[in-house]
Design a protein around this motif. Structure first.
Motif, PDB file in Angstrom:
ATOM      1  N   ASP A  68       4.582   2.866  -1.083  1.00  0.00           N
ATOM      2  CA  ASP A  68       3.336   3.589  -1.295  1.00  0.00           C
ATOM      3  C   ASP A  68       2.088   3.062  -0.528  1.00  0.00           C
ATOM      4  O   ASP A  68       1.292   3.632  -0.033  1.00  0.00           O
ATOM      5  N   GLY A  69       2.232   1.754  -0.153  1.00  0.00           N
ATOM      6  CA  GLY A  69       1.261   1.314   0.599  1.00  0.00           C
ATOM      7  C   GLY A  69      -0.068   0.960  -0.048  1.00  0.00           C
ATOM      8  O   GLY A  69       0.011   0.659  -1.448  1.00  0.00           O
ATOM      9  N   ILE A  70      -1.049   0.933   0.432  1.00  0.00           N
ATOM     10  CA  ILE A  70      -2.545   0.811  -0.154  1.00  0.00           C
ATOM     11  C   ILE A  70      -3.153   2.178   0.052  1.00  0.00           C
ATOM     12  O   ILE A  70      -3.055   2.664   1.207  1.00  0.00           O
ATOM     13  N   ARG A  71      -4.144   2.313  -0.654  1.00  0.00           N
ATOM     14  CA  ARG A  71      -4.967   3.591  -0.507  1.00  0.00           C
ATOM     15  C   ARG A  71      -6.127   3.267   0.444  1.00  0.00           C
ATOM     16  O   ARG A  71      -6.749   2.279   0.148  1.00  0.00           O
ATOM     17  N   THR A  72      -6.220   4.230   1.360  1.00  0.00           N
ATOM     18  CA  THR A  72      -7.315   4.040   2.393  1.00  0.00           C
ATOM     19  C   THR A  72      -8.190   5.192   2.444  1.00  0.00           C
ATOM     20  O   THR A  72      -7.602   6.394   2.193  1.00  0.00           O
ATOM     21  N   PHE A  98      -3.015   7.325  -0.487  1.00  0.00           N
ATOM     22  CA  PHE A  98      -2.139   6.954   0.150  1.00  0.00           C
ATOM     23  C   PHE A  98      -1.563   7.571   1.365  1.00  0.00           C
ATOM     24  O   PHE A  98      -1.325   8.814   1.287  1.00  0.00           O
ATOM     25  N   GLN A  99      -1.478   6.858   2.578  1.00  0.00           N
ATOM     26  CA  GLN A  99      -1.113   7.777   3.772  1.00  0.00           C
ATOM     27  C   GLN A  99      -0.292   6.955   4.566  1.00  0.00           C
ATOM     28  O   GLN A  99       0.013   5.698   4.485  1.00  0.00           O
ATOM     29  N   ALA A 112       3.441  15.524  -3.462  1.00  0.00           N
ATOM     30  CA  ALA A 112       4.585  15.829  -4.193  1.00  0.00           C
ATOM     31  C   ALA A 112       4.927  14.598  -5.095  1.00  0.00           C
ATOM     32  O   ALA A 112       5.875  13.740  -4.477  1.00  0.00           O
ATOM     33  N   ARG A 113       4.557  14.307  -6.095  1.00  0.00           N
ATOM     34  CA  ARG A 113       4.869  13.226  -7.056  1.00  0.00           C
ATOM     35  C   ARG A 113       5.011  13.691  -8.672  1.00  0.00           C
ATOM     36  O   ARG A 113       4.603  14.584  -8.652  1.00  0.00           O
ATOM     37  N   THR A 114       5.811  12.715  -9.040  1.00  0.00           N
ATOM     38  CA  THR A 114       6.164  13.265 -10.588  1.00  0.00           C
ATOM     39  C   THR A 114       5.188  12.447 -11.350  1.00  0.00           C
ATOM     40  O   THR A 114       4.493  11.624 -11.152  1.00  0.00           O
ATOM     41  N   CYS A 115       5.174  12.931 -12.643  1.00  0.00           N
ATOM     42  CA  CYS A 115       4.292  12.273 -13.587  1.00  0.00           C
ATOM     43  C   CYS A 115       4.458  10.809 -13.867  1.00  0.00           C
ATOM     44  O   CYS A 115       3.867  10.107 -14.678  1.00  0.00           O
ATOM     45  N   GLN A 116       5.588   9.998 -13.169  1.00  0.00           N
ATOM     46  CA  GLN A 116       6.019   8.827 -13.462  1.00  0.00           C
ATOM     47  C   GLN A 116       5.350   7.928 -12.221  1.00  0.00           C
ATOM     48  O   GLN A 116       5.827   6.528 -11.945  1.00  0.00           O
ATOM     49  N   ASP A 117       4.716   8.655 -11.228  1.00  0.00           N
ATOM     50  CA  ASP A 117       4.493   8.001 -10.018  1.00  0.00           C
ATOM     51  C   ASP A 117       2.950   7.820  -9.973  1.00  0.00           C
ATOM     52  O   ASP A 117       2.127   8.702 -10.639  1.00  0.00           O
ATOM     53  N   PRO A 118       2.530   6.676  -9.186  1.00  0.00           N
ATOM     54  CA  PRO A 118       0.945   6.658  -9.238  1.00  0.00           C
ATOM     55  C   PRO A 118       0.346   7.815  -8.418  1.00  0.00           C
ATOM     56  O   PRO A 118       0.976   8.395  -7.591  1.00  0.00           O
ATOM     57  N   MET A 119      -0.697   8.273  -8.589  1.00  0.00           N
ATOM     58  CA  MET A 119      -1.587   9.588  -7.951  1.00  0.00           C
ATOM     59  C   MET A 119      -1.458   9.095  -6.295  1.00  0.00           C
ATOM     60  O   MET A 119      -2.162   7.932  -6.239  1.00  0.00           O
TER      61      MET A 119
END
Length: 360
Positions: free
Chosen positions: A251-255, A267-268, A277-284
């Motif tokens: 995922d890296g870090i949010r920038t 996340f980029q 495209a993430r599931t409900c078990q992933d970080p936003m």
């Protein structure tokens, strides 16, 4: 603060064709702030259609295990955190004169909430589901269709395609945003609606305990709208936490970047691309601009929870209180359990729940 921004986040980055709609919505948001007729209509639907106030429940068995009181704000009993933003936005757009709506389905529950609210308001509804999500969301998609929505599978990014559809049909179609994100003034409009749940929770705390808790934890999903939910507590001595599933190395870090018509934290990849495209078990992948600002300023602490701790929290709630938690709500409980020992002897904890696992 610059209008339309929360610190350095926010703004409106959309096709020119959609700008007039945003200006109209901005004017309507300003007008409805003190419009008793609008709020009476909103309160009516939330009370009689969505289910009204939700319980503030003392989890006695959990409290005994933790050695201090833990309350659960049972927002999962009527999904008001989903219906509130959907009903409120549709009321605003209908006042302006629109009768068609487009949105993306989120993890499924959001799309179902929009479809239900659109049926209630007698509005046509188009919903975009992310490619590859059709099987996982199949039950929810059938529910959306039952309420009259047309569900379209996106060729790529469902959010981007929903916005593109909106820009192409902006003459008669409005866009409904998932929660506390999107181009200005969506975040302010939805946050003001979600603040009502925060005020309800605060009133219940004071009535029940005569004081506020030492800590409140809630899931950091767009639908929870933490900026609005936590707003009544910003000037109080309460620790405010947003919980999310564990952030992985990939995922890296949010920038800072542009996503969903706004400038925010996301996340980029190396080319600045963002995948929704993430599931409900992933970080936003993307934070709303208000939440991004509060996280940077320290008003809200965002913490990730390991899958092992989430599963342990789900089992704990099920076996002690007979409550089946969603993944994000289990993140919130796990965080509260982790932080319990850091509070004073007389402090109690509160966890905001939003959705039941059996309805995902």
């Amino acid at each position: 603060m610059q209008k339309g921004y929360f610190g350095k986040f926010g703004g409106r980055y959309v096709p020119e064709a959609a700008m007039n709609q945003l200006f109209s919505l901005e004017c309507e948001v300003d007008l409805t702030e003190s419009d008793r007729c609008f709020w009476d209509a909103y309160d009516h639907y939330m009370e009689t259609w969505a289910g009204g106030k939700t319980p503030f429940y003392l989890a006695e068995n959990l409290s005994e295990q933790l050695g201090r009181k833990l309350y659960l704000k049972r927002g999962d009993t009527n999904d008001a955190a989903f219906f509130g933003p959907a009903v409120g936005q549709l009321l605003l757009w209908k006042r302006i004169g629109y009768r068609k709506v487009v949105a993306e389905t989120g993890c499924g529950l959001w799309g179902a909430a929009v479809a239900r609210a659109a049926a209630l308001m007698d509005m046509e509804c188009v919903l975009y589901v992310a490619a590859g999500e059709e099987d996982r969301q199949q039950a929810m998609i059938e529910s959306m269709k039952l309420f009259g929505a047309r569900v379209v599978t996106a060729a790529g990014d469902s959010v981007a395609e929903a916005i593109a559809y909106w820009a192409d049909h902006s003459r008669d179609t409005c866009m409904i945003m998932t929660g506390d994100w999107g181009p200005y003034p969506y975040t302010e409009a939805v946050s003001s609606l979600q603040r009502l749940i925060g005020e309800e929770m605060k009133s219940q705390m004071e009535e029940t305990e005569g004081k506020l808790p030492g800590l409140i934890a809630a899931g950091a999903r767009p639908e929870y709208v933490l900026g609005g939910l936590f707003a009544p507590f910003f000037e109080e001595s309460v620790r405010l936490y947003g919980a999310e599933p564990e952030v992985r190395s990939q995922d890296g870090i949010r920038t800072a970047g542009i996503a969903g018509g706004m400038k925010t934290l996301a996340f980029q990849d190396g080319k600045g691309r963002i995948s929704f495209a993430r599931t409900c078990q992933d970080p936003m992948p993307v934070l709303g601009p208000e939440l991004a600002d509060h996280v940077e300023s320290g008003k809200i602490c965002l913490e990730s929870i390991s899958a092992r701790d989430v599963e342990a929290a789900r089992a704990l709630a099920a076996r002690t209180e007979g409550i089946c938690l969603s993944w994000y709500d289990a993140c919130s409980l796990a965080l509260a359990v982790r932080k319990a020992k850091e509070l004073g002897d007389q402090d109690y904890l509160t966890v905001f729940l939003n959705k039941g696992e059996e309805r995902q």
